[in-house]
Design a protein around this motif. Structure first.
Motif, PDB file in Angstrom:
ATOM      1  N   TYR A 145      -5.422 -54.654   5.200  1.00 47.28           N
ATOM      2  CA  TYR A 145      -4.358 -55.784   4.860  1.00 47.28           C
ATOM      3  C   TYR A 145      -4.892 -57.057   4.689  1.00 47.28           C
ATOM      4  O   TYR A 145      -5.599 -57.658   5.513  1.00 47.28           O
ATOM      5  N   GLU A 146      -4.995 -57.536   3.334  1.00 46.79           N
ATOM      6  CA  GLU A 146      -5.802 -58.838   3.139  1.00 46.79           C
ATOM      7  C   GLU A 146      -7.148 -58.892   3.767  1.00 46.79           C
ATOM      8  O   GLU A 146      -7.352 -59.776   4.262  1.00 46.79           O
ATOM      9  N   GLY A 147      -7.726 -57.718   3.786  1.00 50.72           N
ATOM     10  CA  GLY A 147      -9.031 -57.810   4.028  1.00 50.72           C
ATOM     11  C   GLY A 147      -9.391 -57.437   5.530  1.00 50.72           C
ATOM     12  O   GLY A 147     -10.664 -57.628   6.009  1.00 50.72           O
ATOM     13  N   THR A 148      -8.115 -57.037   6.300  1.00 51.76           N
ATOM     14  CA  THR A 148      -8.532 -57.003   7.892  1.00 51.76           C
ATOM     15  C   THR A 148      -8.012 -55.516   7.889  1.00 51.76           C
ATOM     16  O   THR A 148      -6.777 -54.900   7.569  1.00 51.76           O
ATOM     17  N   GLU A 149      -8.586 -54.612   8.708  1.00 54.47           N
ATOM     18  CA  GLU A 149      -8.360 -53.311   8.899  1.00 54.47           C
ATOM     19  C   GLU A 149      -7.189 -53.108   9.964  1.00 54.47           C
ATOM     20  O   GLU A 149      -7.282 -53.733  10.935  1.00 54.47           O
ATOM     21  N   GLU A 160     -11.559 -63.095  -0.081  1.00 59.28           N
ATOM     22  CA  GLU A 160     -11.701 -62.302   1.122  1.00 59.28           C
ATOM     23  C   GLU A 160     -13.085 -62.007   0.630  1.00 59.28           C
ATOM     24  O   GLU A 160     -13.375 -60.983  -0.033  1.00 59.28           O
ATOM     25  N   THR A 161     -14.348 -62.726   1.079  1.00 59.06           N
ATOM     26  CA  THR A 161     -15.685 -62.706   0.629  1.00 59.06           C
ATOM     27  C   THR A 161     -16.735 -62.243   1.962  1.00 59.06           C
ATOM     28  O   THR A 161     -17.909 -62.368   1.581  1.00 59.06           O
ATOM     29  N   SER A 162     -16.234 -62.060   2.854  1.00 58.67           N
ATOM     30  CA  SER A 162     -17.051 -61.823   4.092  1.00 58.67           C
ATOM     31  C   SER A 162     -18.146 -61.004   4.206  1.00 58.67           C
ATOM     32  O   SER A 162     -19.301 -61.151   4.752  1.00 58.67           O
ATOM     33  N   GLY A 165     -13.507 -58.094   2.679  1.00 59.56           N
ATOM     34  CA  GLY A 165     -13.104 -58.290   3.784  1.00 59.56           C
ATOM     35  C   GLY A 165     -12.997 -59.606   3.972  1.00 59.56           C
ATOM     36  O   GLY A 165     -13.722 -60.549   3.691  1.00 59.56           O
ATOM     37  N   LYS A 166     -12.289 -59.749   5.185  1.00 62.23           N
ATOM     38  CA  LYS A 166     -11.916 -61.212   5.637  1.00 62.23           C
ATOM     39  C   LYS A 166     -12.326 -61.701   7.047  1.00 62.23           C
ATOM     40  O   LYS A 166     -12.152 -60.752   8.096  1.00 62.23           O
ATOM     41  N   ASP A 167     -13.052 -62.670   7.162  1.00 59.62           N
ATOM     42  CA  ASP A 167     -13.388 -63.351   8.415  1.00 59.62           C
ATOM     43  C   ASP A 167     -14.199 -62.418   9.399  1.00 59.62           C
ATOM     44  O   ASP A 167     -14.983 -61.522   8.937  1.00 59.62           O
ATOM     45  N   ALA A 168     -13.737 -62.315  10.617  1.00 60.45           N
ATOM     46  CA  ALA A 168     -14.310 -61.584  11.669  1.00 60.45           C
ATOM     47  C   ALA A 168     -14.725 -59.937  11.124  1.00 60.45           C
ATOM     48  O   ALA A 168     -15.416 -59.282  11.432  1.00 60.45           O
ATOM     49  N   ASP A 169     -13.219 -59.558  10.787  1.00 61.86           N
ATOM     50  CA  ASP A 169     -13.337 -58.285  10.322  1.00 61.86           C
ATOM     51  C   ASP A 169     -13.896 -57.710   9.418  1.00 61.86           C
ATOM     52  O   ASP A 169     -14.735 -56.721   9.137  1.00 61.86           O
ATOM     53  N   GLY A 170     -14.087 -58.864   8.220  1.00 63.02           N
ATOM     54  CA  GLY A 170     -14.971 -58.339   7.184  1.00 63.02           C
ATOM     55  C   GLY A 170     -16.348 -58.431   7.630  1.00 63.02           C
ATOM     56  O   GLY A 170     -17.241 -57.618   7.003  1.00 63.02           O
ATOM     57  N   ARG A 171     -16.838 -59.328   8.667  1.00 67.49           N
ATOM     58  CA  ARG A 171     -18.229 -59.233   8.960  1.00 67.49           C
ATOM     59  C   ARG A 171     -18.553 -58.129   9.761  1.00 67.49           C
ATOM     60  O   ARG A 171     -19.730 -57.390   9.847  1.00 67.49           O
ATOM     61  N   ARG A 172     -17.334 -57.504  10.442  1.00 70.92           N
ATOM     62  CA  ARG A 172     -17.672 -56.210  11.189  1.00 70.92           C
ATOM     63  C   ARG A 172     -17.915 -55.192  10.148  1.00 70.92           C
ATOM     64  O   ARG A 172     -19.039 -54.311  10.637  1.00 70.92           O
ATOM     65  N   VAL A 173     -17.141 -55.044   9.259  1.00 69.91           N
ATOM     66  CA  VAL A 173     -17.545 -53.770   8.310  1.00 69.91           C
ATOM     67  C   VAL A 173     -18.708 -54.066   7.537  1.00 69.91           C
ATOM     68  O   VAL A 173     -19.289 -53.132   7.093  1.00 69.91           O
ATOM     69  N   ASN A 174     -18.779 -55.269   7.040  1.00 75.49           N
ATOM     70  CA  ASN A 174     -20.140 -55.669   6.482  1.00 75.49           C
ATOM     71  C   ASN A 174     -20.495 -54.663   5.113  1.00 75.49           C
ATOM     72  O   ASN A 174     -21.574 -54.520   5.168  1.00 75.49           O
TER      73      ASN A 174
END
Length: 466
Positions: A137-141, A328-330, A294-303
């Motif tokens: 949802y908007e870049g967060t799982e 959402e560019t993480s 992906g967005k912010d912390a969760d986007g960096r986690r999935v990477n």
């Protein structure tokens, strides 16, 4: 009329600063620099191969579906898809008629084919999209309402034909969750972001019933070999077409007709690899095509970046941006190639748009745009900004560099360029080549840009390169 110029500071490649807004560039690049992107496009297109399906056909009316715009056909559609899948794959045919349905889940080796005159009319009852499914949802799982057409971990899937997928969202169904009095999505969006930042496991981020996070119209999650061909989609609760973490995606000849809804992006490939979007017509209440990761912390986690995509021969009307990267560019957005597109509308805010901020991070590079024709835009023809949502400080500044736009023509827009880097995070290596902007009425805004090169660029008939 003289060309409007910025009154802000531009940093050139050598690091020297020029005040007063002179837009100086480096001259024509070597021929090799022009042909290298074409070779990359050719390599991407060689890898992309739409799925093929066995010559077996399953008519949903044989499973009990009735196209009377009244009968609930959810069970019949699912039975047809499951039978087709179990027997080795083929085509599930929806003939002409209006078919009421809840969530439709695709399975491997199944083409859902909507004949001319067929319409899937999706239920306006949120309960029709339960149980919850794994989604972004908007870049967060998280786990949330199912997309109206959904697949997870499948191979060789398609939605084809001349029919319509009608989300039937409106001001009193789904769209009313975006603001105003409760219930609305605000508290749930905040909660989801907080959960991701705190490292709460995805399986514990459960929304759905009792919550207000809107589903997509079509979402394919972690799928391979995906085809959308010829269909029309309209009036989604939010983003219309949303492939997530997919590989080998072809979207061609699709019409997105959803200009009235909030966050109604047209096509949003997120963290996908090898994507072709061609011959599509898009009019939306938000960005027409937006590459995300992906967005912010969760986007960096999935990477996982959005990477290796070609957009060509598409038409865009209403939208916040024609072709966009972000916000959402993480995980990064790179190797995106846009060719031979047309855009115009009094409600098209920007033609080419890149947006991020220091909370998002990610690398955005090798974006190459050629031969885009813009009739009318309502804001800046080209916008690249690192202060999206007015966020100017954070621990994860994005790295935006290597953006090339050539042979873009704009008949009318208030501003040609809105380029905003940050003091400690400038935009780098932005090149415009053989671009023309007419009927421009406002100054360019250019701040914190290193290596801006303008080569054969005209604004209101006046050259602005050296």
């Amino acid at each position: 009329m003289t060309a409007p110029v910025s009154r802000r500071t531009v940093l050139l490649a050598g690091g020297a600063a020029l005040a007063g807004g002179s837009l100086l560039g480096g001259g024509t690049a070597p021929a090799a620099a022009e042909t290298a992107p074409d070779a990359q496009v050719a390599a991407i297109l060689r890898r992309i191969c739409p799925p093929r399906f066995p010559d077996r056909w399953y008519d949903v009316t044989d499973f009990g579906a009735v196209g009377d715009d009244a009968t609930d056909c959810t069970a019949a559609l699912r039975a047809a898809i499951e039978t087709c899948h179990r027997r080795g794959g083929g085509h599930v045919v929806v003939p002409a008629g209006d078919y009421r349905t809840g969530a439709v889940h695709l399975l491997s080796r199944v083409d859902l084919h909507l004949a001319a005159g067929a319409r899937l009319a999706f239920s306006q009852d949120p309960a029709a999209y339960l149980p919850v499914v794994a989604t972004r949802y908007e870049g967060t799982e998280c786990y949330n309402y199912s997309a109206f057409v959904y697949a997870y971990g499948q191979r060789d899937i398609a939605v084809t034909g001349q029919g319509v997928l009608d989300g039937r969202a409106d001001a009193t169904h789904w769209w009313d969750w975006t603001g105003g009095p409760p219930p609305n999505e605000g508290p749930d969006k905040t909660l989801l972001i907080q959960m991701a930042a705190a490292g709460v496991p995805v399986e514990e981020r459960v929304f759905g019933a009792g919550h207000n996070l809107r589903p997509n119209l079509l979402q394919f999650n972690r799928c391979e070999n995906v085809l959308l061909d010829g269909i029309t989609v309209k009036d989604s609760p939010m983003w219309n077409i949303h492939p997530v973490l997919c590989r080998n995606v072809t979207i061609r000849g699709v019409t997105v007709d959803s200009p009235d809804g909030p966050n109604n992006d047209g096509i949003d490939p997120e963290s996908c690899t090898d994507v072709l979007i061609e011959n599509c017509t898009i009019s939306t209440g938000d960005d027409c095509i937006a590459f995300k990761s992906g967005k912010d912390a969760d986007g960096r986690r999935v990477n996982v970046p959005a990477r290796y995509a070609v957009v060509r021969n598409c038409e865009m009307a209403d939208g916040n941006g024609g072709v966009t990267a972000g916000s959402e560019t993480s995980g990064g957005v790179m190797d995106i190639f846009v060719r031979d597109c047309r855009m115009s509308s009094p409600h098209l805010e920007r033609a080419i748009r890149i947006k991020s901020n220091p909370d998002r991070g990610g690398t955005i590079t090798n974006i190459d745009v050629r031969r885009v024709t813009v009739g009318q835009a309502a804001d800046s023809a080209i916008e690249i900004v690192l202060n999206y949502a007015n966020v100017t400080t954070g621990a994860y500044p994005p790295d935006v560099h290597g953006i090339t736009i050539s042979q873009l023509t704009v008949a009318s827009a208030p501003r040609a360029l809105n380029l905003l880097g940050l003091t400690d995070d400038p935009l780098r290596d932005i090149r415009l080549h053989q671009c023309r902007f007419d009927a421009i009425t406002e100054d360019n805004v250019i701040e914190n840009v290193e290596g801006l090169r303008l080569d054969q660029v005209w604004i209101n008939g006046a050259p602005v390169d050296n």
